[in-house]
Scaffold this active site. Structure first.
Site, short mmCIF file in Angstrom:
data_model
loop_
_atom_site.label_atom_id
_atom_site.label_comp_id
_atom_site.label_asym_id
_atom_site.label_seq_id
_atom_site.Cartn_x
_atom_site.Cartn_y
_atom_site.Cartn_z
N LYS A 111 0.82 -1.15 0.04
CA LYS A 111 -0.06 -0.25 0.19
C LYS A 111 0.72 1.32 -0.10
O LYS A 111 0.48 2.38 -0.58
CB LYS A 111 -0.98 0.17 1.07
CG LYS A 111 -1.97 -1.14 0.90
CD LYS A 111 -3.32 -0.84 1.66
CE LYS A 111 -4.52 -1.89 1.25
NZ LYS A 111 -5.21 -2.32 2.21
N LYS A 192 -6.50 -10.88 -4.99
CA LYS A 192 -7.52 -10.90 -3.97
C LYS A 192 -8.76 -10.12 -4.32
O LYS A 192 -8.78 -8.98 -4.89
CB LYS A 192 -7.09 -10.30 -2.61
CG LYS A 192 -7.85 -10.38 -1.68
CD LYS A 192 -7.10 -9.90 -0.20
CE LYS A 192 -7.36 -8.37 -0.07
NZ LYS A 192 -7.07 -7.73 1.32
N LYS A 195 -12.26 -5.04 -1.30
CA LYS A 195 -13.25 -4.02 -1.39
C LYS A 195 -12.78 -2.51 -1.71
O LYS A 195 -13.47 -1.66 -2.18
CB LYS A 195 -13.81 -3.67 0.14
CG LYS A 195 -12.99 -3.58 1.28
CD LYS A 195 -13.71 -3.38 2.54
CE LYS A 195 -12.57 -3.58 3.49
NZ LYS A 195 -12.95 -4.68 4.45
P1 TYM Z 1 -10.31 -6.23 6.02
O1 TYM Z 1 -11.37 -5.14 6.22
O2 TYM Z 1 -9.40 -5.98 4.86
O3 TYM Z 1 -10.76 -7.75 5.73
C1 TYM Z 1 -11.54 -8.11 6.89
C2 TYM Z 1 -11.72 -9.70 6.88
O4 TYM Z 1 -12.03 -10.23 5.55
C3 TYM Z 1 -10.93 -11.25 4.90
N1 TYM Z 1 -10.89 -11.10 3.63
C4 TYM Z 1 -10.94 -12.12 2.75
N2 TYM Z 1 -10.88 -13.37 3.14
C5 TYM Z 1 -10.83 -14.31 2.12
N3 TYM Z 1 -10.74 -13.73 0.66
C6 TYM Z 1 -10.74 -12.33 0.56
N4 TYM Z 1 -10.83 -11.88 -0.97
C7 TYM Z 1 -10.84 -11.59 1.49
N5 TYM Z 1 -10.87 -10.21 1.41
C8 TYM Z 1 -10.76 -9.83 2.71
C9 TYM Z 1 -9.73 -10.56 5.64
O5 TYM Z 1 -8.59 -11.50 5.71
C10 TYM Z 1 -10.29 -10.10 6.92
O6 TYM Z 1 -10.23 -11.46 8.11
N6 TYM Z 1 -6.96 -5.20 9.58
C11 TYM Z 1 -8.24 -6.02 9.35
C12 TYM Z 1 -9.30 -5.49 10.27
C13 TYM Z 1 -8.83 -5.67 11.55
C14 TYM Z 1 -8.74 -6.93 12.24
C15 TYM Z 1 -8.53 -6.58 13.73
C16 TYM Z 1 -9.20 -8.27 11.97
C17 TYM Z 1 -8.70 -4.86 12.39
N7 TYM Z 1 -8.31 -5.30 13.94
C18 TYM Z 1 -8.35 -7.60 14.72
C19 TYM Z 1 -8.90 -9.34 12.89
C20 TYM Z 1 -8.42 -9.04 14.37
C21 TYM Z 1 -8.61 -5.56 8.00
O7 TYM Z 1 -8.48 -4.59 7.38
O8 TYM Z 1 -9.26 -6.61 7.32
#
Ligand code: TYM
Length: 326
Positions: A111, A192, A195
């Site tokens: 990023k 991937k 969003k």
């Molecule tokens: P984020 O918002 O990018 O994604 C949320 C969750 O969705 C999963 N994910 C996917 N899994 C499978 N295939 C995909 N294409 C896909 N896109 C997203 C991500 O792996 C994630 O589990 N930093 C984190 C949010 C966060 C968090 C935390 C998560 C903040 N604090 C503490 C767990 C524990 C994030 O940006 O996820």
């Protein structure tokens, strides 16, 4: 009872990838674990956001969690920014994390390349994520494979803190499901489904209507040999559709291949599209009931109170260990 926790950042849409990678696993585990789920709105700020749309998305995401099967009676549900102990704890952890360690995170590397004016928050993002996880002494963190490295960093940070200042945190483990660890973009199945993507035709939103979903799946990139087989390297598009279907039906990829025996790609895509569209539209029916009811305020007030109480205790312990304060 062991604790499980996960969160989603409300940037852009709530995607099918988020549902499969994180929420579905939480739903499966909520009967056996003390479960916590939140909207990571502070994490959204690491990249420029329009305040009004960000604000609108927060409650939509909470309602979507519940519509996806997160039971408010079995989960503590909250908004990250309503727990001010988390960024405060994150600062204490930042001072115990090497710059080199934080800058080696793959997501940071990717990023920061995309925008030369990236914020300091982009670098410290995984440390806030560590605070999100370890304040709670979470045992398990269901995430997609892209977040595995961040959960491992949380574990390293907790372990180092324990060794240096005395036992303070439990060490968390990532929980990555066997199927659907990384749902791919429908248009470019080598990357991937994301969003914050600029490929809306490749991303299925949990808010998409049936026709849009069917159109997107019909337009998914495949290959030319017309054979339904799982081979992520040579047939990433078909393998992605198989993964999505297996995950949504709780069947194995092999069973899906057997069921689709003899189908051409056109029929196979319609088969997948029906499964995805029906699943998402039944989730949306529940979503509409929830978002129009007044239960969310109560759920969020309870969640905020409980998560703040737990974080306050851990924050005080950290301060004591570090020698700051009165
Ligand atoms: P984020 O918002 O990018 O994604 C949320 C969750 O969705 C999963 N994910 C996917 N899994 C499978 N295939 C995909 N294409 C896909 N896109 C997203 C991500 O792996 C994630 O589990 N930093 C984190 C949010 C966060 C968090 C935390 C998560 C903040 N604090 C503490 C767990 C524990 C994030 O940006 O996820």
């Amino acid at each position: 009872m062991k604790k499980i926790l996960t969160g989603i950042k409300p940037t852009g849409d709530f995607t099918l990838g988020n549902y499969i990678g994180a929420i579905k696993q939480m739903v499966k585990m909520q009967d056996e674990y003390d479960s916590y789920i939140f909207v990571a709105d502070l994490h959204a700020l690491t990249i420029a956001q329009d305040p009004k749309s960000l604000h609108d998305r927060i409650k939509k995401f909470i309602a979507m969690y519940i519509a996806c099967g997160i039971d408010p009676n079995k989960n503590t549900i909250y908004i990250q920014s309503e727990n001010e102990y988390l960024p405060a704890m994150s600062y204490l952890l930042e001072c115990n994390t090497a710059y080199g360690e934080a800058s080696r995170m793959i997501q940071f590397k990717e990023k920061s390349k995309q925008n030369a004016n990236f914020s300091v928050g982009l670098l410290t993002y995984p440390i806030l994520m560590a605070a999100d996880i370890i304040y709670l002494d979470a045992d398990l963190v269901p995430v997609g494979i892209d977040q595995k490295q961040h959960v491992e960093l949380a574990r390293d940070i907790a372990d180092r803190f324990n060794k240096k200042y005395g036992e303070t945190f439990k060490l968390p483990e990532p929980l990555i499901s066997e199927v659907g660890v990384k749902i791919k973009d429908l248009k470019d199945p080598t990357k991937k489904m994301s969003k914050s993507d600029d490929s809306p035709q490749g991303v299925i939103s949990m808010f998409d209507d049936k026709d849009t979903i069917i159109k997107k799946i019909k337009g998914a990139t495949t290959d030319s040999d017309n054979e339904i087989r799982f081979d992520e390297e040579n047939k990433p598009g078909i393998s992605n559709l198989l993964n999505i279907t297996a995950s949504l039906t709780d069947k194995s990829v092999d069973d899906i291949i057997l069921e689709c025996n003899g189908m051409g790609y056109g029929d196979f895509k319609m088969y997948v599209a029906d499964i995805v569209a029906n699943k998402i539209s039944s989730i949306q029916e529940k979503y509409n009931e929830i978002v129009n009811s007044n239960q969310l305020e109560d759920i969020l007030n309870k969640g905020k109170e409980k998560s703040r109480e737990l974080a306050k205790a851990k924050f005080e312990l950290m301060k004591e260990r570090l020698g700051v304060g009165r």
